[in-house]
Design an enzyme around this catalytic site. Structure first.
Site, PDB file in Angstrom:
ATOM      1  CG  HIS A 102      -1.759  -1.014   1.542  1.00 31.95           C
ATOM      2  ND1 HIS A 102      -1.372  -2.164   2.178  1.00 31.95           N
ATOM      3  CD2 HIS A 102      -3.091  -1.145   1.308  1.00 31.95           C
ATOM      4  CE1 HIS A 102      -2.427  -2.965   2.295  1.00 31.95           C
ATOM      5  NE2 HIS A 102      -3.475  -2.384   1.785  1.00 31.95           N
ATOM      6  CG  ASP A 105       1.789  -0.926   3.414  1.00 31.34           C
ATOM      7  OD1 ASP A 105       1.031  -0.610   4.350  1.00 31.34           O
ATOM      8  OD2 ASP A 105       1.496  -1.759   2.535  1.00 31.34           O
ATOM      9  CD  GLU A 233      -7.880  -8.428  -0.767  1.00 35.54           C
ATOM     10  OE1 GLU A 233      -6.891  -7.974  -1.383  1.00 35.54           O
ATOM     11  OE2 GLU A 233      -7.882  -8.613   0.456  1.00 35.54           O
ATOM     12  CG  ASP A 297      -4.318 -11.039  -0.927  1.00 37.61           C
ATOM     13  OD1 ASP A 297      -3.527 -10.938  -1.884  1.00 37.61           O
ATOM     14  OD2 ASP A 297      -4.637 -10.074  -0.220  1.00 37.61           O
ATOM     15  CG  ASP A 308      -9.000 -10.923   7.806  1.00 34.42           C
ATOM     16  OD1 ASP A 308      -8.930 -12.011   7.229  1.00 34.42           O
ATOM     17  OD2 ASP A 308      -8.556  -9.858   7.329  1.00 34.42           O
ATOM     18  CG  ASP A 310      -5.078 -11.575   7.329  1.00 33.56           C
ATOM     19  OD1 ASP A 310      -5.912 -12.134   6.602  1.00 33.56           O
ATOM     20  OD2 ASP A 310      -4.904 -10.337   7.324  1.00 33.56           O
TER      21      ASP A 310
END
Lengths: 441, 441, 441, 441
Positions: A102, A105, A233, A297, A308, A310
């Site tokens: 991003h 980031d 997404e 992803d 989430d 992840d």
């Protein structure tokens, strides 16, 4: 230049299934050819910048835990530079050829957008240099339209059009820098495009805003001749109560309604699919069936938890089914497997980042081997051919080609009587699939 | 003619909020006008045949419990006739003006389709007579394409095209009899149109089959000049693991893809919406926003349970929000509130059927009163107008009309700086809504 | 002294149901007597320090949003002091007579435990003074054993006994200061007492550690003659995958096993109960039935979301059932209704804190009115008496007193034949309950 | 004697991993020794009578699908006899040495309990004979206290004590016949011991009833000198909204409260554990840690579905973890792995029953091989020893032995400062576990 990951001296190597070295690949052998492509080409693995280099281990009940030697400086730009160094060191040592990020980031926000863009330009130059040095490419870029308080009520779906404008300005720049870095795609994840309560929300209006936003993005893409692929997404919820891009099929409805089918594909995330009540491979299958599967992803949720998580994908059965669908649709074109995954809060040492990625890359390599065997044996093809065979014969063809009306079909039924059934053979299929999963070569 | 519900001697009456008679309406006053229509006209309540007259109380762990005096005969047709008598007696006493049915609810299957259709014709004649006698109309009809073993792998999405043909024959007939009874609509619920395991399923192929089936139904509708509205009823799962008509937005994707947008509206069921991870009013709002809200299956799930409990709707806050959306879209045209709900297994006495319907009709009446006050006060309109006001001014209008590109929006942002935020006021909205919910007149 | 909440000039007043002032109570009238006690005495409302004064609005996808004028200083102690001022100003204006806190909410951590304790002592002195000035008391205190990285693998259940020691030292001090402030209770919420993965966890060992820890706390309580009540607060998951204090019944197993039944009661939180798959009033009923209901964390989850949303409780039907159980068990002794709830991230203005608390206090006041009517009418008592009546007659009494063996019961059954059933009347009960909920006086 | 499963001519054999015969074992080799016991001794596989021989394939939306040649007779006793023949034929061909049943599975209800018991005695005699002929033993028996309408509001927890009496009479008889057949255990699954709505339920009273019932069962067990093990089988919900035996820990609370800890162990079912929000191996670990793990119902749920799917267990990773815990606790004594699983509704052919059991037995055999390797390598022991090592040293021992008070622990902390942390290494553990799972010998 400082070394930020001294625990790993040299690039991770393939040492084969018998190796006892946890910092080696047991199955992922990048140059090994399977079904005509190298493993590297099949997977197009990417490391994500946000979790892997910027993740702190903080959660709603606790503060940062991650030990990150490159995160020492209190000067934002110096911190960004050191992080970029660390990132390319890590990716080089891991042997992954793509990354994703991003805008926020990699470069800090400044006092205003002009300054923020300046910071971004500064970091993009460094990134370009590092890409060249390492041969690592940008799988896709994106803009963070969800962390800053201005976006708390959405970006393009914000009740305030000035926020829409700000988001547009930010995506414009993010597309430009993605192009500059040779990014092969650009992803839209609508992190706050949804609602916290329907009581204060005009759903119809917000959908139109989102539709307009993406159409403007398409216009701008043409304007700057950016050739990368656009991805949406899906995610059903979190941070908001309801996200408009709920799942692949919901996004499909949206793309059709707003005339965007030619311009977008899906970036399917495993954990988002399970949060939506589907399996990972369901959303891959749906997207694939509708020609909109673009990228993945790669991560994993905990099906007993409602958020989430992840987690790093380690379930090689899931990886096998994912790879099966990916190869079936012809493999990735611009997309790849992006590890949008984070090490657990207790896995705070830098070396845990290696274990996590290695474990997942190996799980996918196992999955690929299984998928390749399934494909070679035409395992599912044969099963489906037998099951749906009638559709390839006269009656089936006549129905689908439009030759038979309800009246004709009634006549057929009156004449032919009760249709034959056949066992679904679910257990047999599971049994046979296990034979593949328990014999990994 | 025997009386099957002697517990209730006369039609249920409105007795007002102070009545202590559980067999009277406290809020539902059919002829009372609210916002220019009678309550009866607003709701268009329907009783469903399957749960209310054919439900046995059996569940996966136990056998039938319901005491149904009309279900005495062992002769299928005699049983069907007595049930029809009982149904119209019940609806007349309850004071509901619409009913709904599946073909197989009202008439038994015979040895073959010809005989089955004959049974159906026999019962339709009786039904037509009862409709005339009682003034009760058919809200919609439908075909049961999920209970018989032939449909275990789907109806139109079956791997065997002969099952597609059988389903077509059955729907053809169901449409004909629906037309014969003057039905105002016809509903498609894809009870087995989905999969139990993706491992043996060709998702793409099955979607095409479903698309073809509905297009053929549209053709036949034209052929017989049936003027009723077609509805699709979304449900995410159960009986299958994944149903293709997952939720309103998924169905929207499907209708667009297969060119069916002009021919179908949604029949939104509360419990199906919550099983899909949405609130009831979310799916109403979504369907309404996209012009595809047609009718409603009024019931309620238990949000802590993962299956379709089909409870009677008693939560008047939910009813208020539902009625708000229904009135906002202009009220029902052909649709209505169909009680697709079943009394609990322990509520096995005939009188429980009255309590259940009365309680729900009163809950909706309370909801209507609240919704009417919200509408008169322009409660949500004002809130949304203030929140989204910017979109009705220059910047918002210019964005939506396409006057501003990403470049223009960037320039706007550079010039105007950080956008203003405003509190979402969720708690205040909830507080104010409670003021409406605690003062029912 | 600065005023931190200038939006609210004077204490919030009761203005009755017809008031249109959102900053007034419509139902909560603190001195109004109901069933022999004032509303204030029934509820014993408490404001929690962590969410209300320290909550920032950050979530896993976004940064802080809350505007908090008292949070200006960069000096930790000065910040703590201003926050304490603001807290007592807020509580005084709101008219709530109790508060709750974690040690680390009110005072910053120092370089080491000595310094941290010194900070805490400093703030406790200020708190004591503010309590005296305002007449606001401490409902309970607690220690934060979950935010600091040292606790990432648990506090008393940590694999490292030195962390157990640290937690013990922290709880010791927290108990001391709770006593110093006259706290009526002390709460144990095992925020990280659980596991992220069972693969690296010795469940048996960790349970023993937790058992030992709480026994040591009981010992220390006696040693310092702290008379307050100990509470355990159940939660099933989050932040960990599995929390050992899963729900009220799980905690009951634990307390019995480790000999703690005489020393602990439950602090039941609504949102934790629903995350565990129960309703709020289920966990109240269970705890109450086992004599271990002590206090309540009043909030609400979103049943469609899988995480702890800690929303303000606005559902007055839930409040009514909660108050019913609380009054049935004799009302709160040391406990109360603690608003462990946070304003939504978009409700970032200070005044939203008032709206949220006012709305919830009014919802509970409505609930209390309903509960009082239910109790006066013996609504549930009558229903249960009729339903379970047989247990108060000969057969029931003989069974429970142990007079009848399986053999006797078989003989009884052989003699008396098939038992009679009675309708569960769920729908009627719901209908009747709605009559209470729609006539709030 | 007729042959009911002619598709399988001879007993299923072990043919090794390379066999392509779906009607052969690839991994389950009954006489192969692993860790000192044969596979057969480790697993003690049982076939359940209800799903496997009595399951029809009906579900809430559809009628029976299963083709069962032995289910031809319309005479209940003749049907029962043919079914018993078929059952022992199937088990003999499958090579499973144990079975389980409910009283009503094997014998039809008569006009009254006397006649019903007579039917049961008749079938028990046949069963005893078949056991002798085939060498197949009874793992456990049980009574069906949930299917008949008399139990719709619970058995021992029924509002009517006469139903308690009926249940007692039924369990008495079921215990007697279980003893007669040499059953090694007796299972209590409280299928309706819970509530559909808390509104009409006295939770406290019902718990006491259940406690009394089980104590009476213990008394009767002593009276008839039945030596088998009593099991409680937890389940959180379904058919009721809330089952009192929610999960292993809830049952633990119950057993302690009612003085039953010496008399009961748990029969843990995989699908019930996941419905309760736990993993299968969590409930095994909990029960094992508390000395109450007795037997296992081996099946699998679908984590995306909210109901009891009772699928055949095919996930060998789950099987590996289950077998790890079972062997760690010393293996089964009286218990075993009972396939409480049903073939999918579409798997309607008799041969599907073979595929399902073979696939699951092989999955467990793979799991056992993995578990044995993990045990031989002391994989988890080493990991835990390193992680919890501190508890085996001075500080840890002193804490657990009670030598250190909170005061001492504070002094320790003041002296020693911040405790050391260590990485949780979750990803590394998962990576290493995959190495075991991908190399099945």
């Amino acid at each position: 230049m400082p070394e930020f990951f001294p625990e790993v001296k040299k690039p991770i190597k393939y040492e084969g299934p018998k190796s006892k070295n946890p910092l080696a690949f047991k199955h992922y052998n990048p140059k090994q050819k399977i079904l005509g492509k190298t493993m590297e080409q099949h997977f197009r693995f990417a490391v994500c910048y946000w979790h892997t280099f910027k993740g702190t281990g903080a959660d709603p009940f606790g503060s940062a835990t991650m030990v990150r030697p490159y995160a020492a400086s209190s000067d934002p730009l110096a911190l960004a530079e050191a992080t970029m160094e660390a990132a390319f060191e890590f990716m080089s040592k891991l042997g992954v050829k793509f990354w994703t990020f991003h805008d926020r980031d990699i470069a800090p926000e400044g006092e205003n957008l002009t300054e923020t863009n300046k910071n971004l330009d500064h970091m993009i130059k460094i990134a370009a240099k590092k890409q060249k040095e390492t041969g690592i490419s940008l799988l896709w870029g994106t803009a963070n339209l969800f962390s800053h308080p201005r976006y708390m009520a959405g970006a393009s779906t914000n009740p305030n059009p000035a926020v829409f404008a700000h988001a547009a300005a930010q995506v414009k720049k993010a597309m430009e820098v993605t192009k500059e870095l040779g990014g092969e795609g650009y992803t839209f994840w609508g992190g706050r495009e949804g609602y916290d309560t329907l009581l204060n929300t005009d759903l119809a209006r917000e959908a139109d805003q989102l539709g307009k936003f993406l159409n403007l993005a398409v216009d701008y893409k043409k304007a700057i001749r950016f050739k990368g692929q656009f991805y949406i997404e899906p995610k059903p919820k979190e941070p908001t109560k309801h996200q408009y891009d709920f799942d692949a099929q919901s996004c499909h409805a949206f793309l059709q309604k707003y005339g965007l089918m030619d311009h977008f594909k899906m970036n399917i995330e495993a954990n988002h699919a399970t949060l939506a009540g589907h399996s990972f491979h369901h959303d891959l299958a749906y997207a694939s069936a509708n020609g909109i599967l673009g990228s993945v992803d790669a991560n994993r949720g905990d099906r007993l938890l409602g958020w989430d998580t992840d987690q790093f994908p380690m379930d090689f059965q899931e990886c096998a089914l994912a790879m099966y669908y990916i190869i079936k649709m012809g493999g990735f074109k611009t997309g790849g497997l992006n590890f949008d995954a984070k090490v657990r809060r207790q896995s705070y040492e830098p070396v845990d980042l290696f274990y996590a990625h290695i474990g997942s890359m190996d799980a996918f390599a196992v999955g690929l081997k299984v998928a390749a065997k399934l494909l070679k044996d035409k395992f599912f093809e044969k099963l489906l051919k037998q099951r749906y065979g009638g559709w390839d014969k006269a009656l089936g063809k006549d129905i689908l080609s439009g030759k038979m009306s309800f009246k004709d079909l009634e006549a057929y039924t009156m004449k032919n009587g009760e249709p034959k059934t056949q066992s679904g053979r679910q257990e047999l299929t599971e049994l046979l699939l296990n034979e593949y999963l328990t014999t990994i070569s």
